[in-house]
Design a protein around this motif. Structure first.
Motif, PDB file in Angstrom:
ATOM      1  N   TRP A  59       0.794  -1.225   0.000  1.00  0.00           N
ATOM      2  CA  TRP A  59       0.000   0.000   0.000  1.00  0.00           C
ATOM      3  C   TRP A  59       0.835   1.287   0.000  1.00  0.00           C
ATOM      4  O   TRP A  59       0.646   2.155  -0.845  1.00  0.00           O
ATOM      5  N   VAL A  60       1.764   1.416   0.953  1.00  0.00           N
ATOM      6  CA  VAL A  60       2.506   2.696   1.077  1.00  0.00           C
ATOM      7  C   VAL A  60       3.322   2.994  -0.185  1.00  0.00           C
ATOM      8  O   VAL A  60       3.249   4.108  -0.717  1.00  0.00           O
ATOM      9  N   PRO A  61       4.098   2.031  -0.735  1.00  0.00           N
ATOM     10  CA  PRO A  61       4.798   2.317  -1.997  1.00  0.00           C
ATOM     11  C   PRO A  61       3.835   2.696  -3.126  1.00  0.00           C
ATOM     12  O   PRO A  61       4.156   3.547  -3.959  1.00  0.00           O
ATOM     13  N   LEU A  62       2.633   2.061  -3.131  1.00  0.00           N
ATOM     14  CA  LEU A  62       1.645   2.375  -4.167  1.00  0.00           C
ATOM     15  C   LEU A  62       1.189   3.823  -4.059  1.00  0.00           C
ATOM     16  O   LEU A  62       1.179   4.570  -5.051  1.00  0.00           O
ATOM     17  N   VAL A  63       0.833   4.250  -2.845  1.00  0.00           N
ATOM     18  CA  VAL A  63       0.351   5.625  -2.613  1.00  0.00           C
ATOM     19  C   VAL A  63       1.443   6.627  -2.926  1.00  0.00           C
ATOM     20  O   VAL A  63       1.230   7.608  -3.646  1.00  0.00           O
ATOM     21  N   LEU A  64       2.657   6.382  -2.376  1.00  0.00           N
ATOM     22  CA  LEU A  64       3.757   7.347  -2.573  1.00  0.00           C
ATOM     23  C   LEU A  64       4.214   7.381  -4.030  1.00  0.00           C
ATOM     24  O   LEU A  64       4.626   8.431  -4.535  1.00  0.00           O
ATOM     25  N   GLY A  65       4.158   6.241  -4.714  1.00  0.00           N
ATOM     26  CA  GLY A  65       4.519   6.208  -6.128  1.00  0.00           C
ATOM     27  C   GLY A  65       3.559   7.034  -6.958  1.00  0.00           C
ATOM     28  O   GLY A  65       3.982   7.837  -7.813  1.00  0.00           O
ATOM     29  N   LEU A  66       2.253   6.875  -6.706  1.00  0.00           N
ATOM     30  CA  LEU A  66       1.242   7.664  -7.421  1.00  0.00           C
ATOM     31  C   LEU A  66       1.394   9.149  -7.121  1.00  0.00           C
ATOM     32  O   LEU A  66       1.324   9.997  -8.013  1.00  0.00           O
ATOM     33  N   LEU A  67       1.589   9.434  -5.836  1.00  0.00           N
ATOM     34  CA  LEU A  67       1.749  10.835  -5.402  1.00  0.00           C
ATOM     35  C   LEU A  67       2.938  11.483  -6.134  1.00  0.00           C
ATOM     36  O   LEU A  67       2.838  12.598  -6.645  1.00  0.00           O
ATOM     37  N   THR A  68       4.084  10.754  -6.196  1.00  0.00           N
ATOM     38  CA  THR A  68       5.302  11.282  -6.846  1.00  0.00           C
ATOM     39  C   THR A  68       5.058  11.493  -8.333  1.00  0.00           C
ATOM     40  O   THR A  68       5.459  12.512  -8.910  1.00  0.00           O
ATOM     41  N   LEU A  69       4.392  10.517  -8.958  1.00  0.00           N
ATOM     42  CA  LEU A  69       4.114  10.611 -10.392  1.00  0.00           C
ATOM     43  C   LEU A  69       3.249  11.834 -10.688  1.00  0.00           C
ATOM     44  O   LEU A  69       3.566  12.621 -11.596  1.00  0.00           O
TER      45      LEU A  69
END
Length: 1093
Positions: free
Chosen positions: A1022-1032
């Motif tokens: 979950w956390v890598p998914l959220v932070l990855g989307l946020l960064t993108l």
């Protein structure tokens, strides 16, 4: 006739300038030979596979269109070719200019010879110039330097490498389109000869004459020059042609019958034996002779002045013996595969009783003797006139006093008045007074006559009976003798010593004595003072290439001086490096004793335990080793500040640089060896290896802390500077793989010539230890295998639910590599994020958005959800249908997003650790940086509201510099960073929305852990998914984020509306996931909560 080298003699100045330029060209070729990019050798298979199609030899010129069309057919090759051009054009241009200068040199020499023949220089022809001593010398030098240039190029820059460099330069530069470019002529001159400098390589036919004939030179000129050399020079079988480049004539003259026959007489075994035995005997007799001269107080001024010819002969004999033995026993002068050469060498070694240690000792003593003699002569030359005038005055006054004695007025016992003697002594006094220093020849002749006259007056006038008169006469004769001695102190003696003591032939051979020098220093550190004279003797070799450059007042003087002086200083450093090496060996023993053997004495100690804690043996060992270290330090500091060429060598700086070099070598090696991980190891080797490495680094640190007072250096300063340099250099090298224009070693601000950071071959896909560390961390925290729980800052294995690692990992890295290591790791992660985002966008643009069927699905969904503020009818059907149709594109999308998110978690953890340690170790710096950052941001915000307020200008580096400090102190937010520049992308918000809702079914909500993966077989963290989307989304305009969040809001409303109408009591898990995303999005971005509504 006007002096040939006079400034107004155009003919002399023209050839002098050519010769001066020749010496400068050779220095540049030697300098550049150390900077040949390894890729042009195409030795590695990887290089051949990668660059084989873009690096070509002269076969390229047979069909350039074929090669270029091959490149144009493959976009990847074109891209690689462009990257290769950007990285190498600077060094290629430098090499091309050097090659061009060689061609221009011979063209200018030929033009000069033509001008001589055509009578451009009035009253000067080739014959008249060759009759002049300076003219003959310069013409011979001009031709000889051209030959040296070509041989240096062939020895130092292999033929194939030259061709590849020239072809690359031709392809990448504007020279191909320039009409006045002489690239064709340069290529013809420097094409491969087939010669190889590797041992055992066969000599190409007609080499080197066919090479020398590539630019035709007047045969008349060559035969006249050889005619002059034949009458002036004496050959031996091993000769030095230029700055230590040696040639064995047995091999070199093999193809020439007449020369070979002439040389065979010299190479007769009996003749070799005679020569070798003569020099063996010479060494045996000279060694005690020189040692006697070097005894304290032996070389006094009067002994030197009385024995100038004897001393010069001794010096000459020593240098001749050293030269013959060095050249004829050198390994490099003999091809090991040539049986005849091996036999000659073995005979020379056996018959001369060659012992390298004895020869080195003779060289050492000769250099010391030469140095003392030179210094004495220089001092005597400075004082020459002053002393001569002083002796003259003393002698004249003595004669005046004697004249007064014979006047009868002076009350000297038993001396009767004698007017004749009175007048004679007055005349002698006047004669002494009239001696002229400027006319040394006449003054010398007259002084001899005066001494004779004083001897005769004593005999004929029976003055022996009066001791005082005799004493006066003896004193005057002594002063006159001193005047003769003093007038004979001439600069010619120094010039003779300079010529006799020339050591340029050993410029490269001296390296074979390095181990003997180092062994001597290890045995007796005071040996450094004797070596100083040897280094200065070697520095005299600089006169050879610099003399003509200096005479021509060429601007190349500084550059060439710096090159040769730098080479010599590098050699001095190499020899003296044994001192820091020995010191570190002793240090390692000290640290081992301190850590493992010596117990720490408690503050309170029982009397009966005193003996137990005394540990006299171990403490004595530590004291002995510490004393040895201080003795080594003393040895190098005894050397005194020395001018080597034009570089001043300060022994204290030399010691510090040596210590830094040894520290860098050992620390870099430990980091390289200590941070190699086995990816198959379970559990990971990461933490144990970091702990082990921390102990090693602590050992280095403690040893430095211990030694600093004994060797008078700032230990902590050196430690921090060098460790930061090692880490920053390795980070830079690791980041090179992500850069198009790479930072070469010679461009790096972290690399140094004197204190080089070693470069080790890679052991895996990473170039350095920092890359291996980073990739190991990424491997064990892989979101496909682990689950990151944000509240605990911990990663757990998805299958076993066991802890994998936690935020202690970053504390351990801080303990091992310090702030520099964490900061470097953070920088490397930035590069990795950029690369991942770029690859992701390429895939998105070139595959997903180019697929018409997929784009039609996006269009249909966009139509179905419009307007976003409304509710989607039959929401489940619309969303499920779109997810099902796009299922195949999400796995690669998910992997990229989670990789970016994973790296962002690591960056957040690093920033947290850096910030914590900064506040703990340096609270004032942390506070100052935070306040400065806030005030700068406030000023920038104020400027945007009112543009009349100040704002840092473009050339102001404040913002750039403060960013580096803030990142090092962890005062930054990686989630707010813009990593890449982007363009507008169609359907971008809907693509990311659809991607997210496609992942939600794979996740579940838990009150204790938040969102976690449902099945380990279908992993989503979950956390890598959220932070990855946020960064993108952060890389694009904020309206994309707003649209994305609006689509999620609409999704929640639409599903909940459907649930209400269908009277489903529980909230669907997908809605919970969507709400959690909004919650986490607001938390991570620190946005106001109203964004969610």
């Amino acid at each position: 006739m006007v002096d040939f080298l006079a400034e107004n003699n155009l003919c002399g100045q023209a050839i002098l300038r050519i010769v001066s330029r020749g010496n400068a060209i050779i220095a540049e070729l030697l300098r550049l030979s150390d900077f040949i990019p390894a890729v042009f050798r195409l030795k590695d298979k990887s290089d051949q596979q990668k660059y084989g199609d873009i690096i070509c030899d002269f076969s390229y010129f047979k069909g350039p269109e074929y090669y270029e069309s091959k490149l144009e057919a493959k976009p990847d090759l074109q891209d690689l070719d462009e990257e290769f051009r950007e990285n190498n054009i600077e060094i290629l241009s430098r090499f091309y200019l050097a090659f061009e200068s060689v061609h221009k040199y011979i063209v200018d020499l030929i033009r000069y010879l033509d001008d001589l023949n055509e009578g451009v220089y009035i009253q000067q022809t080739l014959e008249t110039v060759l009759l002049n001593e300076d003219g003959k010398q310069l013409l011979c030098e001009a031709l000889y330097l051209y030959g040296v240039m070509l041989l240096v190029i062939d020895q130092k820059i292999e033929g194939e490498v030259r061709e590849r460099m020239l072809v690359s330069y031709y392809r990448y530069s504007a020279a191909r389109s320039s009409a006045d470019s002489n690239l064709d002529d340069i290529c013809k001159l420097l094409r491969s000869t087939g010669y190889s400098s590797h041992a055992g390589a066969k000599r190409p036919p007609n080499y080197p004459e066919s090479y020398f004939q590539r630019v035709p030179i007047s045969p008349t000129f060559i035969s006249m020059v050889i005619g002059r050399l034949r009458s002036d020079d004496i050959y031996n079988q091993v000769i030095s042609i230029y700055m230590g480049i040696t040639v064995n004539l047995v091999e070199a003259w093999e193809p020439y019958k007449a020369a070979k026959t002439a040389l065979n007489y010299t190479l007769d075994p009996a003749n070799i034996k005679e020569q070798a035995c003569r020099y063996a005997a010479s060494v045996e007799s000279l060694r005690p002779q020189v040692q006697q001269l070097l005894k304290e107080g032996f070389l006094r001024e009067e002994i030197v002045l009385d024995n100038i010819p004897k001393l010069l002969n001794c010096l000459r004999d020593c240098n001749v013996a050293i030269r013959w033995l060095m050249l004829h026993t050198a390994e490099s002068a003999y091809d090991p595969n040539n049986k005849r050469l091996r036999q000659i060498k073995d005979q020379a070694i056996n018959d001369s009783k060659y012992n390298p240690k004895i020869l080195f000792q003779l060289l050492l003593d000769t250099a010391q003797f030469e140095f003392i003699l030179k210094e004495m002569f220089k001092q005597m030359l400075v004082e020459k006139q002053l002393k001569w005038e002083s002796y003259k005055k003393e002698g004249s006054e003595r004669m005046t006093e004697l004249a007064e004695v014979f006047s009868g007025v002076k009350p000297l016992t038993r001396v009767e008045k004698n007017e004749n003697l009175q007048a004679w002594f007055r005349e002698i006094s006047k004669q002494i007074e009239s001696l002229n220093y400027e006319d040394s020849t006449a003054a010398g002749r007259k002084t001899v006559q005066l001494i004779q006259a004083l001897v005769e007056v004593q005999e004929f006038h029976q003055l022996e009976s009066n001791l005082q008169v005799c004493q006066f006469l003896a004193d005057t004769r002594k002063f006159l003798h001193q005047m003769i001695r003093t007038i004979n102190i001439k600069e010619e003696v120094l010039i003779t010593m300079q010529i006799v003591g020339d050591l340029s032939y050993a410029w490269q051979l001296i390296d074979s004595f390095t181990s003997i020098m180092q062994e001597s220093i290890r045995a007796s550190p005071s040996m450094v003072t004797k070596l100083r004279a040897t280094f200065l003797k070697l520095a005299s070799a600089l006169d050879l290439p610099l003399m003509r450059i200096n005479q021509a007042n060429s601007p190349d003087l500084l550059s060439v001086s710096q090159f040769y002086s730098g080479e010599l200083v590098a050699y001095v450093r190499k020899v003296l490096q044994i001192i820091p090496e020995s010191m570190f060996t002793s240090l390692a023993k000290i640290i081992k004793l301190q850590i493992h053997d010596i117990m720490e004495v408690p503050t309170r100690l029982d009397k009966d335990k005193l003996k137990e804690y005394a540990q006299l043996g171990a403490r004595y060992e530590v004291a002995k080793l510490t004393h040895a270290i201080s003795i080594f330090t003393e040895g190098i500091l005894m050397m005194k500040t020395t001018l080597v060429g034009i570089i001043k060598v300060d022994p204290k700086q030399l010691l510090e640089d040596g210590i830094r070099k040894e520290l860098v070598k050992r620390v870099a090696y430990s980091l390289h060896k200590g941070l190699i991980f086995n990816p198959k190891a379970k559990p990971s080797e990461l933490m144990p290896k970091l702990k082990e490495m921390a102990a090693t680094m602590d050992g280095f640190y403690r040893s430095f802390e211990y030694i600093q007072d004994y060797v008078s250096i700032y230990g902590l300063k050196i430690w921090q500077e060098e460790v930061s340099r090692i880490i920053n250099y390795n980070v830079e090298q690791e980041c090179n793989s992500f850069l198009r224009t790479k930072i070469q070693d010679w461009q790096s601000i972290h690399q140094s010539t004197h204190i080089p950071i070693p470069k080790y071959p890679p052991v895996d896909e990473s170039a350095t230890f920092i890359g291996r560390l980073c990739r190991e961390i990424l491997r064990i925290t892989d979101p496909k295998a682990t689950s990151y729980i944000d509240q605990l800052n911990t990663w757990y294995d998805m299958r076993t639910h066991q802890e994998v690692t936690n935020n202690r990992l970053f504390t351990e890295i801080q303990d091992t590599l310090g702030t520099f290591g964490l900061n470097g790791l953070d920088r490397l992660l930035c590069f990795m994020i950029v690369k991942e985002l770029q690859n992701f966008l390429t895939v998105l643009q070139k595959t997903i958005l180019k697929d018409k069927a997929i784009v039609d699905i996006f269009k249909a969904l966009l139509n179905a959800v419009n307007p976003v503020k409304g509710i989607v009818a039959t929401a489940s059907k619309v969303y499920t249908s779109a997810i099902a149709k796009t299922q195949k594109i999400w796995p690669a999308y998910l992997e990229s997003i989670m990789k970016v998110g994973q790296m962002q978690i690591l960056r957040l953890q690093i920033a947290n650790e850096l910030n914590y340690s900064c506040k703990f170790d340096s609270k004032h710096l942390a506070a100052a940086l935070e306040n400065l950052n806030k005030s700068l941001l406030a000023d920038i915000e104020a400027h945007y509201q009112d543009p009349s307020l100040p704002y840092p200008k473009e050339d102001n580096t404040l913002l750039y510099e403060i960013t580096a400090y803030l990142e090092a102190a962890g005062i930054h937010d990686p989630l707010n960073k813009i990593y890449i520049t982007t363009k507008r992308l169609p359907y971008f918000p809907i693509v990311n929305f659809l991607f997210l809702i496609a992942q939600l079914p794979k996740l579940q909500y838990s009150k204790n852990q938040g969102m976690t993966c449902r099945r380990a077989a279908d992993p989503v963290d979950w956390v890598p998914l959220v932070l990855g989307l946020l960064t993108l989304l952060k890389q694009f305009h904020s309206r994309y984020t707003e649209q994305f969040l609006a689509l999620i809001g609409q999704f929640i409303r639409s599903i909940m509306e459907q649930c209400t109408s269908q009277k489903i009591p529980d909230m669907p898990s997908d809605v919970v996931g969507a709400l959690m995303l909004l919650e986490d999005y607001v938390r991570y971005t620190k946005l106001p909560r109203k964004v969610r509504s």
